[in-house]
Design a protein around this motif. Structure first.
Motif, short mmCIF file in Angstrom:
data_model
loop_
_atom_site.label_atom_id
_atom_site.label_comp_id
_atom_site.label_asym_id
_atom_site.label_seq_id
_atom_site.Cartn_x
_atom_site.Cartn_y
_atom_site.Cartn_z
N MET A 1 -12.24 -34.06 37.64
CA MET A 1 -12.88 -35.38 37.68
C MET A 1 -14.28 -35.28 37.08
O MET A 1 -15.00 -34.31 37.27
CB MET A 1 -12.96 -35.87 39.13
N SER A 2 -14.71 -36.32 36.35
CA SER A 2 -16.05 -36.35 35.79
C SER A 2 -16.59 -37.77 35.85
O SER A 2 -15.88 -38.71 36.19
CB SER A 2 -16.01 -35.85 34.33
N TYR A 3 -17.87 -37.89 35.55
CA TYR A 3 -18.49 -39.21 35.52
C TYR A 3 -18.04 -39.90 34.24
O TYR A 3 -18.35 -39.46 33.13
CB TYR A 3 -20.00 -39.05 35.56
N THR A 4 -17.27 -40.99 34.37
CA THR A 4 -16.55 -41.53 33.22
C THR A 4 -17.44 -42.24 32.20
O THR A 4 -17.15 -42.21 31.01
CB THR A 4 -15.45 -42.50 33.70
N ASP A 5 -18.50 -42.89 32.63
CA ASP A 5 -19.37 -43.61 31.70
C ASP A 5 -20.42 -42.64 31.16
O ASP A 5 -21.47 -42.42 31.76
CB ASP A 5 -20.04 -44.79 32.41
N GLN A 6 -20.11 -42.01 30.01
CA GLN A 6 -20.98 -40.97 29.47
C GLN A 6 -22.35 -41.52 29.09
O GLN A 6 -23.37 -40.84 29.27
CB GLN A 6 -20.33 -40.32 28.24
N ASN A 7 -22.40 -42.75 28.57
CA ASN A 7 -23.69 -43.33 28.20
C ASN A 7 -24.58 -43.52 29.43
O ASN A 7 -25.77 -43.22 29.40
CB ASN A 7 -23.48 -44.67 27.50
N GLU A 8 -23.97 -44.01 30.51
CA GLU A 8 -24.74 -44.20 31.75
C GLU A 8 -25.18 -42.85 32.31
O GLU A 8 -26.31 -42.69 32.78
CB GLU A 8 -23.90 -44.95 32.79
N PHE A 9 -24.29 -41.88 32.21
CA PHE A 9 -24.61 -40.54 32.71
C PHE A 9 -25.78 -39.95 31.92
O PHE A 9 -26.72 -39.39 32.51
CB PHE A 9 -23.38 -39.63 32.60
N SER A 10 -25.73 -40.05 30.61
CA SER A 10 -26.82 -39.54 29.77
C SER A 10 -28.14 -40.24 30.07
O SER A 10 -29.20 -39.61 30.10
CB SER A 10 -26.47 -39.70 28.29
N ALA A 11 -28.05 -41.54 30.34
CA ALA A 11 -29.26 -42.30 30.68
C ALA A 11 -29.85 -41.80 31.99
O ALA A 11 -31.08 -41.68 32.12
CB ALA A 11 -28.92 -43.78 30.76
N LEU A 12 -29.00 -41.52 32.95
CA LEU A 12 -29.47 -40.98 34.23
C LEU A 12 -30.21 -39.66 34.03
O LEU A 12 -31.29 -39.44 34.58
CB LEU A 12 -28.29 -40.76 35.19
N VAL A 13 -29.61 -38.79 33.21
CA VAL A 13 -30.22 -37.48 32.97
C VAL A 13 -31.58 -37.63 32.31
O VAL A 13 -32.54 -36.95 32.69
CB VAL A 13 -29.27 -36.61 32.11
N HIS A 14 -31.69 -38.52 31.33
CA HIS A 14 -32.97 -38.70 30.63
C HIS A 14 -34.04 -39.27 31.56
O HIS A 14 -35.25 -39.04 31.33
CB HIS A 14 -32.78 -39.57 29.40
N LEU A 15 -33.61 -39.98 32.59
CA LEU A 15 -34.58 -40.51 33.57
C LEU A 15 -35.19 -39.42 34.44
O LEU A 15 -36.15 -39.67 35.17
CB LEU A 15 -33.90 -41.56 34.46
N LEU A 16 -34.66 -38.21 34.32
CA LEU A 16 -35.24 -37.09 35.07
C LEU A 16 -36.66 -36.78 34.63
O LEU A 16 -37.41 -36.11 35.33
CB LEU A 16 -34.37 -35.83 34.92
N ASP A 17 -37.03 -37.28 33.46
CA ASP A 17 -38.39 -37.06 32.97
C ASP A 17 -39.24 -38.33 33.11
O ASP A 17 -40.32 -38.44 32.51
CB ASP A 17 -38.35 -36.62 31.50
N ASP A 18 -38.79 -39.27 33.92
CA ASP A 18 -39.55 -40.51 34.13
C ASP A 18 -40.88 -40.19 34.79
O ASP A 18 -40.98 -39.27 35.62
CB ASP A 18 -38.73 -41.47 35.00
N SER A 19 -41.90 -40.95 34.45
CA SER A 19 -43.23 -40.72 35.04
C SER A 19 -43.30 -41.16 36.50
O SER A 19 -44.17 -40.71 37.24
CB SER A 19 -44.29 -41.48 34.23
N ASP A 20 -42.38 -42.01 36.93
CA ASP A 20 -42.35 -42.48 38.31
C ASP A 20 -41.50 -41.50 39.14
O ASP A 20 -40.29 -41.39 38.95
CB ASP A 20 -41.73 -43.88 38.36
N GLN A 21 -42.16 -40.79 40.04
CA GLN A 21 -41.46 -39.78 40.82
C GLN A 21 -40.39 -40.37 41.74
O GLN A 21 -39.41 -39.70 42.07
CB GLN A 21 -42.47 -38.96 41.64
#
Length: 292
Positions: A1-21
């Motif tokens: 099983m994996s996270y099916t919406d790859q675009n949403e998943f990639s967006a989540l990962v990129h938010l790991l560098d968000d300035s808001d902790q």
């Protein structure tokens, strides 16, 4: 099983560098909640990420997912499958080797068992059976104690022991115990202070037996760290005297498999303390607490 919406998943990962902790923490918790199934996708994102901060946080998320999964699995083992000591040792090894090849370990143990079984005659006396076991295990297959590196934590892991054929008292004792039990030999683990040994009994232990009955059924003790050397109750008393410890009953009778695995984890903690691996000690203490 994996996270099916790859675009949403990639967006989540990129938010790991968000300035808001707060955003970062929400993303981290979301990713953790998805469980071990998303680890391959996280690893793909790690390979694609150009930002070292994102990479570091992906690594942290993977580590937390591994740790949570292992803690849950070990807790479940302690409650439901603690009769399978090999499985317990494999779970502990996943602490350092999350992608452990379990089938390889099982095959290595099966080959060892067959090697011993081919030489074994169950009409032999207990001492003769152990001598056959020791000959095949230590002399023919080359297993031995890592005396010069006894505190090296790597020798506590079952996969390292099987690959290198070197172990510490606990890991060697566990492998010896697993094989003996698979060969239907009435052998059990005994948790000595600063050591781990085995007891050989006339009969398999029964649930209704008292501690006195169990102790009186012990034929002798075995020291896997010293090539399966046979010794007696008096030798244990002498050993405890050298440590300036009282000969308490618990040092002469078998312990259960959960206690054996707790001893293995504590041995790892002690080993990592000698080299100052604080993060590993924290993780291992968490595992220890989960089954205590």
């Amino acid at each position: 099983m994996s996270y099916t919406d790859q675009n949403e998943f990639s967006a989540l990962v990129h938010l790991l560098d968000d300035s808001d902790q707060e955003v970062v923490q929400m993303v981290v918790q979301k990713l953790i909640s998805l469980g071990p199934e998303i680890i391959p996708q996280l690893e793909e994102e790690w390979e694609k990420a150009l930002d070292p901060h994102v990479n570091r946080r992906i690594e942290e998320v993977i580590q937390i997912i591994h740790s949570d999964s292992l803690t849950a699995d070990l807790k479940y083992w302690a409650k439901n499958h603690n009769d399978n000591l090999l499985q317990g040792a494999i779970l502990v090894a996943r602490h350092l080797y999350p992608d452990l090849n379990v089938l390889k370990i099982q095959n290595q143990v099966e080959k060892l068992k067959k090697d011993i079984w081919l030489e074994m005659n169950y009409n032999l006396t207990p001492l003769e059976q152990v001598n056959v076991f020791n000959h095949v295990f230590f002399s023919l297959n080359g297993y031995r104690g890592a005396e010069e590196e006894i505190q090296n934590p790597s020798y506590s892991y079952i996969n390292t022991l099987l690959d290198s054929k070197r172990g510490n008292p606990v890991s060697l004792g566990i492998l010896y115990l697993v094989l003996a039990n698979q060969l239907q030999m009435p052998v059990y683990g005994v948790n000595l202070p600063q050591h781990f040994i085995l007891s050989y009994h006339n009969h398999p232990i029964q649930p209704e037996q008292t501690e006195q009955e169990i102790r009186s059924d012990i034929v002798f003790y075995i020291n896997p760290f010293n090539k399966g050397m046979i010794f007696s109750r008096e030798d244990i008393t002498h050993y405890l005297h050298k440590l300036e410890m009282k000969p308490e009953a618990q040092f002469f009778v078998p312990c259960d498999n959960v206690t054996v695995i707790k001893t293995l984890i504590q041995t790892l903690i002690d080993g990592y303390e000698t080299i100052g691996e604080k993060e590993k000690i924290i993780d291992l203490n968490r595992l220890l607490k989960a089954i205590s």
